[in-house]
Design a protein around this motif. Structure first.
Motif, mmCIF file in Angstrom:
data_model
loop_
_atom_site.group_PDB
_atom_site.id
_atom_site.type_symbol
_atom_site.label_atom_id
_atom_site.label_comp_id
_atom_site.label_asym_id
_atom_site.label_seq_id
_atom_site.Cartn_x
_atom_site.Cartn_y
_atom_site.Cartn_z
ATOM 1 N N GLU A 15 -11.933 68.503 -94.793
ATOM 2 C CA GLU A 15 -10.617 67.857 -94.856
ATOM 3 C C GLU A 15 -9.930 68.241 -96.157
ATOM 4 N N SER A 22 -7.713 66.885 -97.989
ATOM 5 C CA SER A 22 -7.009 65.670 -98.379
ATOM 6 C C SER A 22 -6.873 65.656 -99.905
ATOM 7 N N ASP A 44 -9.288 70.885 -91.394
ATOM 8 C CA ASP A 44 -8.310 70.188 -90.556
ATOM 9 C C ASP A 44 -6.956 70.891 -90.505
ATOM 10 N N SER A 53 -8.610 60.263 -89.708
ATOM 11 C CA SER A 53 -9.020 61.561 -89.179
ATOM 12 C C SER A 53 -9.654 61.400 -87.802
#
Length: 568
Positions: free
Chosen positions: A75, A77, A146, A556
């Motif tokens: 991810e 993020s 992602d 997610s």
């Protein structure tokens, strides 16, 4: 009965990324692409009700540092938590390729100092199973993530790879060095680099306080490397100019590189909090560049450029006071208990900072140091600064900051607003963002783990400039255009950031009325148990990459459709 489409988003208000009028309707997706827009009567294998919501392209963040995180994590993020579906890494000329084995520690030292990524995180998290930049891209390409990612060729590793110890010690490049860097730049572009990135900023230091390899590199070196992009016929030149020299003086570097290579450029621009607005001259210089057939785009942070300070973070207002060393290695609870001692309090309130990394001193500019609470206010009134509160209470700013730490059990955060908050307003940021050659940027996702959490700027732009009425505001269509297609075009990704037939299905469904930023929080999910700042948002009903829903209602889904973008 078989479904007509893989996914249908129904009944939303569509801002298609072009900046044109909003429309109401549906969007259908098949095979990762947009298959229909309008009033759709067919059925979707999966459907999303977007009634009362806005439907936008996925956002494009042109300034991130996920060079390491894209290796050790799936991810990306915080960026993917804020509607970003495409992130560009390798900015500021720091990264991990090309790199020989003997230079690993040096590149870690550079990245730790410039981008505040703990060295042990990189030592444990990177496999270093590459040497050349094309080999690094191949490793990235094999990973799962992602969102999509693209990479600049970073200057510091390139220089050291071409010059060895001479490059690290900032010796001038000779003709053979320049020829090699030009060849390697062409090789990187042909392998899929999106451009070449460098930094000229004087406060970009290594972890041990030295200058980074690219600092004060001759412009002829930049011209040679960008010549490699010209040889390949592709690539964008990204540069962090030295604001302390002067934006207008430094912009001349961009003019020279564009003139010699013909390649477009993108750079960071900001206003000071006080003093003359020199940034306006740079806007005029960009217009001249475009009038002469070149292309330059400035990246603007929509909120104050700054640091987050706190006892658990990289910087705080007392970290370089000599007496702090006595308790620096204690837990936060133990530090707070020690700070209650009158003698230690007296010392910390009276001592001046000792020498250290330039970022540390930024948390002592009392006029621009503010409390950061939940929900976070990134445009606080001047009277809320440590200096403003001190003037109202008849004490020192140090006392206000010290008592905040005690009153919050050491958990209180501060916003050090370093720029883009001219005279205590966002007017300068708004004016720059309104310019045709400026885009939102400088999210820095994947870096500054203990001091900056600005990858949430897309959410802030929508809540502060679109939803909140006032002089500094944008229409929704204009804001979405900035965050998507306008940003994509700045780095050559001309087909991204648009909702149109046949386009890649990178889409957000956003509840604008409910959209909210939360206070940055510390999470401990890095290699070697390292910690980082993360910031959540509420209001992203769905984020979609290549037709797959990667996030639903701010969580997610586990989908990993993200891919490496090879070239523009």
């Amino acid at each position: 009965m078989a479904a007509d489409f893989d996914l249908i988003i129904r009944g939303g208000t569509i801002a298609d990324g072009s900046g044109g009028d909003l429309i109401s309707g549906d969007i259908a997706v098949s095979d990762g692409k947009i298959a229909a827009i309008g009033q759709i009567t067919g059925k979707g294998r999966e459907e999303i009700d977007a009634t009362g919501k806005i439907v936008t392209p996925g956002f494009v963040d042109v300034h991130t540092h996920y060079d390491g995180q894209c290796i050790w994590a799936e991810e990306l993020s915080p960026s993917s938590s804020h509607g970003v579906t495409t992130a560009i890494m390798g900015n500021c000329g720091v990264g991990f390729a090309p790199c020989r084995k003997e230079d690993h520690d040096m590149l870690i030292n550079v990245m730790e100092g410039v981008e505040d990524i703990p060295g042990v995180v990189m030592s444990d998290g990177l496999p270093w199973n590459w040497e050349t930049f094309p080999e690094y891209l191949d490793v990235v390409d094999k990973g799962k993530r992602d969102i999509d990612i693209a990479a600049y060729l970073p200057h510091s590793p390139l220089r050291v790879y071409a010059m060895g110890a001479r490059g690290a010690s900032r010796e001038p490049a000779n003709d053979d060095d320049l020829a090699m860097m030009r060849r390697l730049a062409r090789e990187a572009m042909e392998a899929g680099a999106i451009g070449f990135a460098t930094s000229r900023l004087s406060i970009h230091k290594t972890a041990d306080g030295g200058s980074i390899p690219t600092f004060e590199a001759d412009v002829a070196e930049l011209e040679a490397i960008c010549g490699g992009m010209a040889d390949a016929g592709t690539g964008t030149f990204q540069v962090v100019l030295d604001a302390f020299v002067g934006w207008d003086k430094e912009y001349k570097v961009i003019e020279r590189v564009i003139e010699s290579s013909g390649r477009p450029a993108t750079f960071t621009l900001a206003s000071g909090n006080d003093g003359p607005p020199r940034w306006r001259k740079v806007l005029d210089m960009m217009e001249a560049t475009h009038a002469n057939g070149g292309k330059a785009t400035a990246q603007i942070m929509p909120r104050p450029i700054g640091l987050i300070a706190g006892l658990e973070l990289t910087v705080h207002p007392f970290i370089l006071c000599p007496s702090w060393a006595k308790i620096a290695d204690l837990s936060v609870e133990e530090q707070v208990a020690a700070m209650c001692d009158p003698e230690l309090r007296k010392a910390l309130l009276s001592e001046e900072f000792e020498h250290g990394h330039p970022f540390n001193a930024l948390a002592r500019d009392w006029n621009w140091l503010f409390p950061l609470d939940n929900p976070p206010d990134y445009a606080p009134p001047k009277e809320m600064s440590m200096a403003g509160q001190a003037a109202a209470k008849g004490c020192t700013p140090q006392e206000i900051a010290y008592d905040r730490l005690l009153d919050t059990d050491g958990k209180g955060l501060f916003l050090a607003a370093l720029g883009n908050y001219e005279n205590g307003t966002l007017a300068s940021a708004h004016e720059m963002l309104s310019h045709p050659h400026c885009i939102p940027g400088l999210g820095d996702g994947g870096a500054h783990y203990g001091a900056i959490c600005d990858a949430s700027y897309s959410t802030y732009l929508l809540t502060q400039y679109v939803r909140k009425p006032g002089a500094e505001s944008f229409e929704l269509a204009e804001a979405i255009h900035m965050l998507s297609h306008k940003a994509a075009k700045a780095v050559g990704l001309d087909q991204r950031g648009l909702l149109k037939l046949g386009a890649k299905a990178d889409i957000n469904v956003i509840d604008l009325d409910r959209l909210q930023l939360h206070l940055p929080e510390i999470v401990r999910d890095l290699p070697a148990g390292g910690q980082r700042l993360h910031q959540r948002a509420t209001g992203y009903d769905a984020t979609i990459v290549s037709g797959e829903i990667i996030r639903r209602f701010d969580q997610s889904t586990g989908a990993r459709p993200g891919r490496l973008i090879r070239g523009a």
